[in-house]
Design an enzyme around this catalytic site. Sequence first.
Site, mmCIF file in Angstrom:
data_model
loop_
_atom_site.group_PDB
_atom_site.id
_atom_site.type_symbol
_atom_site.label_atom_id
_atom_site.label_comp_id
_atom_site.label_asym_id
_atom_site.label_seq_id
_atom_site.Cartn_x
_atom_site.Cartn_y
_atom_site.Cartn_z
ATOM 1 N N LYS A 1 4.327 -12.318 11.110
ATOM 2 C CA LYS A 1 5.312 -13.088 10.357
ATOM 3 C C LYS A 1 6.668 -12.428 10.563
ATOM 4 C CE LYS A 1 4.144 -10.528 6.114
ATOM 5 N NZ LYS A 1 3.708 -10.653 4.713
ATOM 6 N N PRO A 2 7.765 -13.143 10.292
ATOM 7 C CA PRO A 2 9.100 -12.561 10.547
ATOM 8 C C PRO A 2 9.341 -11.249 9.821
ATOM 9 C CG PRO A 2 9.275 -14.933 10.212
ATOM 10 C CD PRO A 2 7.854 -14.562 9.900
ATOM 11 N N MET B 1 0.801 -1.219 0.000
ATOM 12 C CA MET B 1 0.000 0.000 0.000
ATOM 13 C C MET B 1 0.832 1.267 0.000
ATOM 14 S SD MET B 1 -3.243 -0.676 2.501
ATOM 15 C CE MET B 1 -3.896 0.932 2.064
ATOM 16 N N ASP C 1 -1.550 -10.595 10.820
ATOM 17 C CA ASP C 1 -0.510 -10.833 9.821
ATOM 18 C C ASP C 1 0.874 -10.916 10.477
ATOM 19 O OD1 ASP C 1 0.517 -11.314 7.318
ATOM 20 O OD2 ASP C 1 0.668 -9.198 6.748
ATOM 21 N N VAL D 1 8.033 3.644 2.069
ATOM 22 C CA VAL D 1 8.606 4.105 3.327
ATOM 23 C C VAL D 1 9.870 4.903 3.010
ATOM 24 C CG1 VAL D 1 9.598 3.445 5.536
ATOM 25 C CG2 VAL D 1 7.660 2.172 4.626
ATOM 26 N N ASN E 1 7.357 -8.872 9.403
ATOM 27 C CA ASN E 1 6.647 -7.782 10.073
ATOM 28 C C ASN E 1 7.136 -7.553 11.502
ATOM 29 O OD1 ASN E 1 5.122 -7.262 7.841
ATOM 30 N ND2 ASN E 1 3.290 -8.322 8.549
#
Length: 485
Positions: A148-149, A28, A146, A31, A151
């Site tokens: 997960k590694p 989305m 969500d 950064v 994140n």
Amino acid sequence: MTAPTHLPPMPDPSERFRPAELAGKGGMGEVWIAQDQEVGRSVALKVIRAALAKDNRAVAAFTNEARLTGRLDHPGVVPVHGISATGDGRAAYAMKLVRGRTLTAFLAETRTAPGEAHRLHCRLEMFLKLCEALAYAHEQGVLHRDLKPENIMVGDHGELFVMDWGVALESGTGGWKQEESTDLGDSMSLFGTPQYMSPEQARCEPDLDARSDQYALGLLLFELTALKPGVSGRDLIAVLGRQMQGRRDPFVHVQGEPIPAELEAIVDRACALDRADRYPDVAALAADVRRFLRGEAVLARPDTRWQAARRWVGHHREATLGAVGLLAGLVAVTVLLAWTVLLARERASAAERQREADLQGRVASHAARLDTRFAGFEGLLGGIAAATVDRLAHASPSDPEPVYWADLGERPPGIGPSARYHEPVSFDHAVFFTPSTVERATLAGQAARLASLRHAFRRVLLASASDDAVGYPADRARALLSDQG
């Protein structure tokens, strides 16, 4: 997020946050490393992608992520400094700039170049920080969905941050209600990552709760322990099929190191297919991991009585050694008192004084033999005790030993008179007596298990006479036991 090969044009600076360098791109947004004009610090500025800037639903989801992340005031959630817009009108929000790497990169380091911070207990401490952040979010009515590694960020100084709350779900009056979606061709429509989602997420069930995030935490614990993902598959459909059924890969360390059975049991419970079989909440999961780190029994895999006894001795080693030392001290005091009494009786004459010296030597020799004998008895009794605990801890054998009840007048084969005990005795079979206050049926199971100790008792009785007696022929051994004791 991964840095693109070709950098897009830098967005126009906002009034407060001035972008300087593109750090990466996601589904989305982009950064940027930006400069906070008011405070004079570097921040991470997340800007919605240009293609979604006019999509009202996308903008609403983007700003909701910023608002929700900012509301989670916890050391394990990256702080949000403010919401703004770029010069071209794209929504943006600024966050703390985390200096570090993702958990994915950390695990890769652990597999290839591990250091002190990569040891198992350090990885488990990281997992506990992750649990604390999620437990806080759940208390605030927020599911991540969500985990997960990719994140999870690991800071340069041991900090841990849960990132990317873009598909997080907030509870309402009816609890957590997941949006309806049937498009299995796009993993984002599943509101999570298939390789780490719970079975209920994979089935797109509408009602979720904190135990759905707990399932993902269990898979992360699997990966932190075994250094490989817990679920693999040839394609998205295969992975989703395995997740719907709660099927994981074998819990084997990627480099062949042993996996503690307690950690495997904790993962099994956190990743149970039925939510009712999981831990009641993330705090309970974390508490079990802490028990493992303290060397205690975990709730997911309770100790047997024998394991509990061994664990107690391990935790009270000084007390156990102290008791053994006290026993040795009592033996020494007894020998010393005996020597003192004998010495006093020998002080009548010079001849007796000579006998004193001889007596002292004899006492010392006897004391040494006593110590050796007591040590032997202690070992024999320890063996009997261990065998007894083992028999009582297991079910009755399928081929049990015969049981004889003296109060029923039952006499085993080979029972006969004994000059030592002045009544008929048996050294080949166990004979039991039933107390008047106890029903015999309540003792039958224990008697059946203990009857097999008859061989051990006979061996101990012979060994207590001499080391050679264990090998005596049957007739000589019986005579020794029956007549001399």
